[in-house]
Design a protein around this motif. Structure first.
Motif, short mmCIF file in Angstrom:
data_model
loop_
_atom_site.label_atom_id
_atom_site.label_comp_id
_atom_site.label_asym_id
_atom_site.label_seq_id
_atom_site.Cartn_x
_atom_site.Cartn_y
_atom_site.Cartn_z
N THR A 77 -8.89 8.86 -3.46
CA THR A 77 -8.08 7.55 -3.33
C THR A 77 -6.72 7.68 -2.22
O THR A 77 -6.08 8.42 -2.58
CB THR A 77 -7.90 6.84 -4.45
OG1 THR A 77 -8.93 6.68 -5.35
CG2 THR A 77 -7.30 5.55 -4.24
N PHE A 94 -6.31 -0.28 -1.35
CA PHE A 94 -6.69 1.16 -1.59
C PHE A 94 -8.11 1.53 -1.05
O PHE A 94 -8.96 0.70 -1.24
CB PHE A 94 -6.59 1.74 -2.86
CG PHE A 94 -5.06 1.69 -3.37
CD1 PHE A 94 -4.17 0.57 -2.67
CD2 PHE A 94 -4.29 2.62 -3.84
CE1 PHE A 94 -2.75 0.77 -3.00
CE2 PHE A 94 -3.12 2.76 -4.36
CZ PHE A 94 -2.34 1.70 -4.12
N ILE A 132 -4.50 -3.18 -5.77
CA ILE A 132 -5.28 -1.95 -5.17
C ILE A 132 -6.40 -2.56 -4.10
O ILE A 132 -7.06 -1.83 -3.81
CB ILE A 132 -5.96 -1.19 -6.29
CG1 ILE A 132 -7.12 -1.90 -6.90
CG2 ILE A 132 -4.96 -0.49 -7.10
CD1 ILE A 132 -7.92 -1.03 -8.14
N ARG A 133 -6.38 -3.69 -3.46
CA ARG A 133 -7.23 -4.43 -2.79
C ARG A 133 -7.37 -3.50 -1.23
O ARG A 133 -8.18 -3.57 -0.74
CB ARG A 133 -6.97 -5.79 -2.53
CG ARG A 133 -5.88 -6.23 -1.73
CD ARG A 133 -5.67 -7.41 -1.97
NE ARG A 133 -4.26 -8.14 -0.88
CZ ARG A 133 -3.26 -7.94 -1.27
NH1 ARG A 133 -2.69 -7.10 -2.43
NH2 ARG A 133 -2.19 -8.24 -0.40
N TRP A 159 -6.92 3.52 -16.84
CA TRP A 159 -7.75 4.55 -15.71
C TRP A 159 -9.05 5.20 -16.45
O TRP A 159 -9.53 5.76 -15.41
CB TRP A 159 -6.83 5.28 -15.21
CG TRP A 159 -5.74 4.88 -14.51
CD1 TRP A 159 -4.12 4.95 -14.68
CD2 TRP A 159 -5.67 3.69 -13.32
NE1 TRP A 159 -3.59 3.81 -13.86
CE2 TRP A 159 -4.39 3.23 -12.99
CE3 TRP A 159 -6.81 3.43 -12.53
CZ2 TRP A 159 -4.28 2.20 -12.06
CZ3 TRP A 159 -6.64 2.42 -11.59
CH2 TRP A 159 -5.23 2.02 -11.35
N LEU A 212 -11.05 5.85 -10.73
CA LEU A 212 -10.90 5.65 -9.17
C LEU A 212 -11.62 7.22 -8.54
O LEU A 212 -11.40 8.18 -9.14
CB LEU A 212 -9.41 5.64 -8.60
CG LEU A 212 -9.01 4.32 -9.06
CD1 LEU A 212 -7.38 4.29 -8.72
CD2 LEU A 212 -9.51 3.13 -8.65
N CYS A 262 -1.34 -4.82 -12.06
CA CYS A 262 -2.77 -5.08 -12.35
C CYS A 262 -2.86 -6.31 -13.31
O CYS A 262 -3.40 -7.49 -13.11
CB CYS A 262 -3.65 -4.04 -12.20
SG CYS A 262 -3.98 -3.22 -10.99
N VAL A 270 -2.27 6.40 -6.26
CA VAL A 270 -2.00 5.16 -7.07
C VAL A 270 -0.68 5.48 -7.62
O VAL A 270 -0.55 6.57 -8.52
CB VAL A 270 -3.26 5.00 -8.14
CG1 VAL A 270 -2.68 3.81 -9.00
CG2 VAL A 270 -4.23 4.61 -7.25
N CYS A 308 0.88 0.58 -11.36
CA CYS A 308 0.00 0.14 -10.85
C CYS A 308 -0.88 -0.81 -11.87
O CYS A 308 -1.05 -1.83 -11.63
CB CYS A 308 -0.95 0.88 -9.88
SG CYS A 308 -2.08 -0.13 -8.76
N THR A 366 0.65 -1.07 0.14
CA THR A 366 -0.10 -0.06 0.11
C THR A 366 0.87 1.30 0.06
O THR A 366 0.47 2.45 -0.16
CB THR A 366 -0.98 -0.05 1.36
OG1 THR A 366 0.15 -0.43 2.46
CG2 THR A 366 -1.92 -1.18 1.05
N PHE A 389 -7.57 -6.67 -9.63
CA PHE A 389 -7.59 -5.43 -8.60
C PHE A 389 -6.72 -5.98 -7.35
O PHE A 389 -6.72 -5.21 -6.29
CB PHE A 389 -9.10 -5.16 -8.16
CG PHE A 389 -9.96 -4.70 -9.26
CD1 PHE A 389 -9.37 -3.90 -10.24
CD2 PHE A 389 -11.21 -5.07 -9.32
CE1 PHE A 389 -10.00 -3.47 -11.45
CE2 PHE A 389 -11.97 -4.67 -10.57
CZ PHE A 389 -11.50 -3.83 -11.57
#
Length: 587
Positions: free
Chosen positions: A334, A385, A382-383, A325, A330, A346, A338, A342, A38, A379
């Motif tokens: 956030t 986030f 970003i789980r 994106w 997002l 993913c 990010v 990223c 993170t 994802f």
């Protein structure tokens, strides 16, 4: 007619084409990358340049004539017995009313039949009348031959839902047929609602479609395939995804065509046209996709990709064309920020999961498990986030992507978030299930006290509670956990460089899966509690339910998991004894 004018210009286009190079970062990086956590930083990548691609009409012609076809395409369309009966009824309608209407099957049915695939999605285009008018005549004709029309319906145009043309439907020999008129449309600059619409020619209709492979017609009157763009069959044979008109014009008229091009490219494992790539990744098209197309329509296309045969290829194209994106938007708040890498991470996680899925044989994942596993894998980075909602409550950004970016059903969002939570618990259970040592897992809230659970049963209890929480999707959570195990190792660089160690992770999955089966827990959520809520209230002499009853329900589940052969009477006695001890301690 904007598109028709563009078509005429395109057909007479004889000068050389000059395309700016599409420069994208590679999937693997030799430079240092951010850590998979993170606290990902924003790495800087060196700029790469290459000379622009110059294509002349001469070189284009030679390149088309040189290669051999890569896709087997049938010389003619072979009708099934049912299709022949349907088309005979439609031709009979023309003869009965002395109509000069040309009946053409359009789009995907023609493409699939030429590829030798079955297709039951029959769309018929009419050159001189509305679909509703023709359906009325078919219904009247069927009555004269002793048959009755089935399920006749007219779907009116609905611009708010991007439905700009009336469609008539009817079922003939249990096959649904859609009827629409050939059309020619013009659009405003910032909307998908046509400013002008009229009957068009077959050629105009073909050129206004998304791709050349989808612009083919099968003329029912003549039993011939019609290639109005003069390249639909060629592109099908050579596995090319190309737009009938210049791609930017095609995409600006309907930006959703960018995603459709990607979906068909992945589905058939074709190649995206280079000029199409440049147009798809330009800022003007990306802005139009975000502004002109409803999130529901974007979500439908993405879901078809995820449920398709090549979800990783589809997502890779979205990433390569810098659309990631734009599609998976997002929230502005956030946290944490990010990093640039990223989106690549993913894709790498999804690719590793997909490849691992192909190796696993001890369990068969159903279609729904496969589909949602692709979302959950995509994802993964970003789980953790989050963003704050209007009540300042922290919400996973994955929830926002499903509900707002894609407008998918809430259950999909809930399942994927649950899978992400469950994999964290699996990461703590894996070493226990492998070693079978009686160790208390740390760092995870299991939602139940294990003080009354025998040490020898603790692993079974914790595993059982986890599986009851995630139910059918526990194999998906285990699949993702095996990719990230052990949890204290950073796999960012390995994933980006596609060093997946799949055989090793497949063996780990098999070991854990088989251990869960040995414990008899693979369908543990189907086991009913020995004592229900009403019985708990009677035993404890409670007048109403509430948190205390829910607390005891969890304790009873733990007791039952620790003692699979326990009886109702034994469980009652344990409840009374445990409650009595608790009362004495509180005195």
């Amino acid at each position: 007619m904007l598109l028709y004018k563009a078509m005429r210009v395109f057909k007479s286009f004889k000068i050389a084409l000059k395309l700016d190079a599409l420069v994208l970062p590679p999937l693997s990086f030799r430079s240092s990358v951010a850590r998979f956590s993170t606290s990902l930083g924003a790495p800087k990548f060196p700029k790469r340049t290459r000379p622009p691609l110059i294509l002349s009409t001469k070189s284009m012609a030679s390149s088309i004539s040189t290669p051999n076809p890569v896709v087997r395409v049938k010389d003619k369309i072979e009708l099934t017995e049912i299709e022949e009966k349907i088309f005979n009824r439609l031709l009979g309608t023309l003869r009965h009313f002395n109509l000069e209407t040309q009946l053409r099957v359009a789009g995907g049915w023609v493409r699939d039949k030429l590829l030798g695939k079955d297709c039951y999605d029959i769309d018929i285009a009419l050159d001189n009348m509305l679909g509703s008018e023709f359906v009325d005549k078919v219904r009247e004709y069927l009555l004269t031959v002793g048959e009755e029309a089935q399920g006749v319906a007219v779907i009116p145009c609905n611009p708010e839902q991007s439905k700009h043309l009336e469609t008539a439907r009817m079922r003939i020999f249990d096959i649904w047929i859609d009827f629409v008129n050939l059309r020619c449309e013009e659009y405003s600059e910032n909307s998908r609602i046509p400013t002008k619409q009229k009957f068009g020619t077959a050629e105009e209709d073909a050129y206004r479609r998304d791709l050349t492979i989808n612009s083919l017609f099968y003329n029912i009157n003549s039993s011939l395939v019609e290639d109005m763009t003069k390249r639909g069959i060629s592109d099908l044979k050579f596995g090319k995804i190309v737009t009938p008109l210049p791609p930017k014009a095609t995409f600006m008229d309907d930006p959703l065509r960018v995603l459709r091009a990607i979906r068909f490219c992945a589905r058939f494992e074709f190649t995206l046209d280079e000029e199409l790539k440049v147009a798809a990744s330009c800022e003007e098209v990306k802005s139009a996709l975000a502004a002109k197309i409803s999130r529901e329509r974007i979500g439908v296309e993405i879901d078809l990709m995820m449920a398709g045969n090549q979800p990783v290829k589809a997502m890779s194209y979205i990433c390569d064309l810098t659309l990631f994106w734009t599609v998976f938007t997002l929230p502005s708040n956030t946290e944490p920020e990010v990093p640039d890498v990223c989106n690549r991470l993913c894709i790498a996680c999804q690719e590793a999961t997909w490849n691992l899925l192909q190796l696993i044989k001890c369990v068969t994942f159903n279609d729904e498990q496969k589909r949602l596993s692709m979302y959950a894998a995509l994802f993964l980075p970003i789980r953790k986030f989050t963003f704050k909602d209007k009540k300042s409550k922290k919400i996973p950004v994955v929830n926002h992507i499903f509900r707002e970016s894609l407008k998918r059903k809430a259950s999909d969002a809930e399942t994927v978030v649950q899978v992400h939570h469950a994999l964290e618990k699996f990461l703590t259970l894996i070493p226990l299930l492998v070693s079978k040592e009686e160790i208390q897992p740390n760092g995870v809230d299991w939602g139940v006290e294990c003080a009354d659970v025998p040490d020898t049963s603790r692993i079974r209890v914790l595993t059982g509670l986890l599986l009851r929480e995630i139910k059918d999707f526990w194999p998906v959570a285990l699949l993702l956990a095996t990719l990230l195990y052990p949890a204290n190792v950073d796999y960012t660089e390995d994933l980006l460089n596609r060093r997946f160690e799949l055989e090793k992770r497949k063996e780990l999955f098999d070991v854990i899966y088989n251990e869960i089966v040995k414990l008899g827990l693979q369908n543990v959520w189907e086991v009913k509690p020995l004592v229900n809520g009403k019985e708990i209230m009677n035993i404890l002499q409670l007048k109403s339910g509430g948190p205390l009853v829910r607390e005891w329900q969890q304790k009873i589940l733990a007791w039952q998991l620790a003692r699979p052969s326990g009886t109702f009477e034994e469980c009652q006695d344990w409840i009374r004894e445990s409650h009595s001890k608790r009362v004495k301690l509180n005195e």
